[in-house]
Motif scaffolding. Structure first.
Motif, PDB file in Angstrom:
ATOM      1  N   PHE A   1       0.835  -1.201   0.000  1.00  0.00           N
ATOM      2  CA  PHE A   1       0.000   0.000   0.000  1.00  0.00           C
ATOM      3  C   PHE A   1       0.866   1.245   0.000  1.00  0.00           C
ATOM      4  O   PHE A   1       1.663   1.472   0.914  1.00  0.00           O
ATOM      5  CB  PHE A   1      -0.929   0.041   1.213  1.00  0.00           C
ATOM      6  N   LYS A   2       0.703   2.061  -1.050  1.00  0.00           N
ATOM      7  CA  LYS A   2       1.437   3.323  -1.155  1.00  0.00           C
ATOM      8  C   LYS A   2       0.441   4.461  -0.960  1.00  0.00           C
ATOM      9  O   LYS A   2      -0.468   4.643  -1.780  1.00  0.00           O
ATOM     10  CB  LYS A   2       2.116   3.424  -2.522  1.00  0.00           C
ATOM     11  N   PRO A   3       0.572   5.229   0.134  1.00  0.00           N
ATOM     12  CA  PRO A   3      -0.376   6.317   0.375  1.00  0.00           C
ATOM     13  C   PRO A   3      -0.235   7.432  -0.657  1.00  0.00           C
ATOM     14  O   PRO A   3       0.857   7.683  -1.168  1.00  0.00           O
ATOM     15  CB  PRO A   3      -0.014   6.801   1.783  1.00  0.00           C
ATOM     16  N   GLN A   4      -1.356   8.066  -0.937  1.00  0.00           N
ATOM     17  CA  GLN A   4      -1.402   9.151  -1.908  1.00  0.00           C
ATOM     18  C   GLN A   4      -0.428  10.254  -1.517  1.00  0.00           C
ATOM     19  O   GLN A   4      -0.374  10.669  -0.357  1.00  0.00           O
ATOM     20  CB  GLN A   4      -2.827   9.694  -1.963  1.00  0.00           C
ATOM     21  N   GLY A   5       0.350  10.713  -2.499  1.00  0.00           N
ATOM     22  CA  GLY A   5       1.303  11.792  -2.249  1.00  0.00           C
ATOM     23  C   GLY A   5       2.669  11.310  -1.804  1.00  0.00           C
ATOM     24  O   GLY A   5       3.558  12.124  -1.544  1.00  0.00           O
ATOM     25  N   TYR A   6       2.869  10.005  -1.728  1.00  0.00           N
ATOM     26  CA  TYR A   6       4.141   9.428  -1.294  1.00  0.00           C
ATOM     27  C   TYR A   6       4.664   8.465  -2.352  1.00  0.00           C
ATOM     28  O   TYR A   6       3.883   7.856  -3.084  1.00  0.00           O
ATOM     29  CB  TYR A   6       3.986   8.695   0.045  1.00  0.00           C
ATOM     30  N   ASP A   7       5.973   8.321  -2.419  1.00  0.00           N
ATOM     31  CA  ASP A   7       6.602   7.398  -3.367  1.00  0.00           C
ATOM     32  C   ASP A   7       7.054   6.116  -2.695  1.00  0.00           C
ATOM     33  O   ASP A   7       7.808   5.342  -3.287  1.00  0.00           O
ATOM     34  CB  ASP A   7       7.810   8.076  -4.039  1.00  0.00           C
ATOM     35  N   VAL A   8       6.621   5.904  -1.458  1.00  0.00           N
ATOM     36  CA  VAL A   8       7.003   4.709  -0.706  1.00  0.00           C
ATOM     37  C   VAL A   8       5.765   4.057  -0.118  1.00  0.00           C
ATOM     38  O   VAL A   8       4.725   4.700   0.040  1.00  0.00           O
ATOM     39  CB  VAL A   8       8.003   5.045   0.427  1.00  0.00           C
ATOM     40  N   THR A   9       5.887   2.770   0.193  1.00  0.00           N
ATOM     41  CA  THR A   9       4.789   2.056   0.842  1.00  0.00           C
ATOM     42  C   THR A   9       4.826   2.332   2.341  1.00  0.00           C
ATOM     43  O   THR A   9       5.830   2.818   2.884  1.00  0.00           O
ATOM     44  CB  THR A   9       4.909   0.541   0.626  1.00  0.00           C
ATOM     45  N   PHE A  10       3.737   1.965   3.021  1.00  0.00           N
ATOM     46  CA  PHE A  10       3.722   2.062   4.480  1.00  0.00           C
ATOM     47  C   PHE A  10       4.878   1.253   5.077  1.00  0.00           C
ATOM     48  O   PHE A  10       5.434   1.631   6.100  1.00  0.00           O
ATOM     49  CB  PHE A  10       2.402   1.527   5.033  1.00  0.00           C
ATOM     50  N   ALA A  11       5.227   0.140   4.445  1.00  0.00           N
ATOM     51  CA  ALA A  11       6.282  -0.734   4.974  1.00  0.00           C
ATOM     52  C   ALA A  11       7.675  -0.140   4.809  1.00  0.00           C
ATOM     53  O   ALA A  11       8.640  -0.658   5.364  1.00  0.00           O
ATOM     54  CB  ALA A  11       6.220  -2.111   4.306  1.00  0.00           C
ATOM     55  N   GLN A  12       7.786   0.946   4.056  1.00  0.00           N
ATOM     56  CA  GLN A  12       9.073   1.630   3.910  1.00  0.00           C
ATOM     57  C   GLN A  12       9.190   2.827   4.855  1.00  0.00           C
ATOM     58  O   GLN A  12      10.229   3.463   4.921  1.00  0.00           O
ATOM     59  CB  GLN A  12       9.254   2.104   2.462  1.00  0.00           C
ATOM     60  N   MET A  13       8.127   3.123   5.568  1.00  0.00           N
ATOM     61  CA  MET A  13       8.123   4.258   6.493  1.00  0.00           C
ATOM     62  C   MET A  13       8.473   3.806   7.903  1.00  0.00           C
ATOM     63  O   MET A  13       8.227   2.656   8.271  1.00  0.00           O
ATOM     64  CB  MET A  13       6.727   4.900   6.533  1.00  0.00           C
ATOM     65  N   SER A  14       8.974   4.740   8.699  1.00  0.00           N
ATOM     66  CA  SER A  14       9.152   4.460  10.127  1.00  0.00           C
ATOM     67  C   SER A  14       7.766   4.470  10.770  1.00  0.00           C
ATOM     68  O   SER A  14       6.805   5.007  10.199  1.00  0.00           O
ATOM     69  CB  SER A  14      10.027   5.530  10.783  1.00  0.00           C
ATOM     70  N   GLU A  15       7.656   3.898  11.960  1.00  0.00           N
ATOM     71  CA  GLU A  15       6.371   3.906  12.665  1.00  0.00           C
ATOM     72  C   GLU A  15       5.887   5.336  12.873  1.00  0.00           C
ATOM     73  O   GLU A  15       4.700   5.629  12.717  1.00  0.00           O
ATOM     74  CB  GLU A  15       6.489   3.192  14.023  1.00  0.00           C
ATOM     75  N   GLU A  16       6.810   6.226  13.210  1.00  0.00           N
ATOM     76  CA  GLU A  16       6.442   7.621  13.468  1.00  0.00           C
ATOM     77  C   GLU A  16       5.882   8.280  12.218  1.00  0.00           C
ATOM     78  O   GLU A  16       4.861   8.972  12.264  1.00  0.00           O
ATOM     79  CB  GLU A  16       7.656   8.397  13.975  1.00  0.00           C
ATOM     80  N   GLU A  17       6.533   8.050  11.067  1.00  0.00           N
ATOM     81  CA  GLU A  17       6.051   8.622   9.806  1.00  0.00           C
ATOM     82  C   GLU A  17       4.666   8.073   9.459  1.00  0.00           C
ATOM     83  O   GLU A  17       3.763   8.813   9.087  1.00  0.00           O
ATOM     84  CB  GLU A  17       7.013   8.272   8.660  1.00  0.00           C
ATOM     85  N   LYS A  18       4.514   6.758   9.584  1.00  0.00           N
ATOM     86  CA  LYS A  18       3.247   6.117   9.251  1.00  0.00           C
ATOM     87  C   LYS A  18       2.130   6.615  10.166  1.00  0.00           C
ATOM     88  O   LYS A  18       1.029   6.918   9.701  1.00  0.00           O
ATOM     89  CB  LYS A  18       3.384   4.599   9.343  1.00  0.00           C
ATOM     90  N   ASN A  19       2.400   6.717  11.471  1.00  0.00           N
ATOM     91  CA  ASN A  19       1.365   7.125  12.429  1.00  0.00           C
ATOM     92  C   ASN A  19       0.823   8.517  12.145  1.00  0.00           C
ATOM     93  O   ASN A  19      -0.323   8.813  12.465  1.00  0.00           O
ATOM     94  CB  ASN A  19       1.899   7.061  13.861  1.00  0.00           C
ATOM     95  N   LYS A  20       1.636   9.376  11.536  1.00  0.00           N
ATOM     96  CA  LYS A  20       1.193  10.739  11.241  1.00  0.00           C
ATOM     97  C   LYS A  20       0.136  10.782  10.148  1.00  0.00           C
ATOM     98  O   LYS A  20      -0.679  11.705  10.106  1.00  0.00           O
ATOM     99  CB  LYS A  20       2.387  11.605  10.813  1.00  0.00           C
ATOM    100  N   ILE A  21       0.143   9.786   9.252  1.00  0.00           N
ATOM    101  CA  ILE A  21      -0.769   9.849   8.100  1.00  0.00           C
ATOM    102  C   ILE A  21      -1.685   8.633   7.973  1.00  0.00           C
ATOM    103  O   ILE A  21      -2.578   8.632   7.139  1.00  0.00           O
ATOM    104  CB  ILE A  21       0.016   9.995   6.780  1.00  0.00           C
TER     105      ILE A  21
END
Length: 192
Positions: free
Chosen positions: A156-176
């Protein structure tokens, strides 16, 4: 500091919520409550399943609690897997089985394959029942990318991002994230 029970034993979800509520509340799991019951999720909506779990814990243990249900809704699949996201590939399937089934179902579909994650939290407290919803739009990738997160995060790649949720840190993911947005509404209700 107040105590509240999160009707889950999913350690990933528990940690996400604890991080978002930032120590303002002591969030206890079902295991910490001593509940090892298998709470059936028999509703055909996310709201219904969240309420089933919250009501079960509130009625049995008489504690303020909240529960959630989350679904991944893929546009081209008319919202599937939706409420059945956790068991999309079968009753005792793994998250990897679910991802593989979804990627196979979409293999001939052009990109972007629009999807959204949606979380509904049901809270029961002294003032009754409350629902909080969070969602995030995005798309399903053509392959798994990343090693963080859980569930459908690698595809899953959130809109406006070039990475998947699995490429984000927990902190980055929790914000969006969908859960982050629903928990933010819960936190606002708690005046955190």
């Amino acid at each position: 500091m107040d105590n509240i029970v999160f009707a889950t034993n999913n350690l990933h979800k528990l940690q996400e919520v604890r991080d978002i509520l930032k120590g303002k509340y002591i969030v206890r799991s079902l295991d910490e409550l001593g509940c090892h019951d298998d709470i059936p999720e028999t509703a055909d909506t996310l709201e219904g399943n969240a309420l089933i779990k919250a009501r079960y814990i509130y009625n049995k243990y008489h504690v303020f609690c909240f529960a959630d249900d989350t679904g991944l809704e893929v546009e081209i699949l008319d919202g599937a897997p939706g409420v059945y996201s956790a068991r999309y590939a079968g009753e005792h399937c793994s998250p990897e089985d679910n991802r593989k089934k979804l990627l196979k179902a979409l293999q001939d579909e052009p990109t972007p394959r629009k999807a959204r994650f949606r979380t509904v939290i049901a809270l029961i407290d002294q003032d009754g029942e409350h629902l909080f919803e969070g969602e995030v739009e995005g798309e399903i990738t053509t392959e798994e990318v990343g090693s963080n997160g859980f569930g459908y995060d690698p595809i899953f790649k959130p809109q406006g991002y070039d990475v998947t949720f699995a490429q984000m840190s927990e902190e980055e993911k929790n914000k969006i994230s969908h859960r982050g947005r629903a928990v933010a509404k819960l936190a606002k209700y708690f005046k955190v």
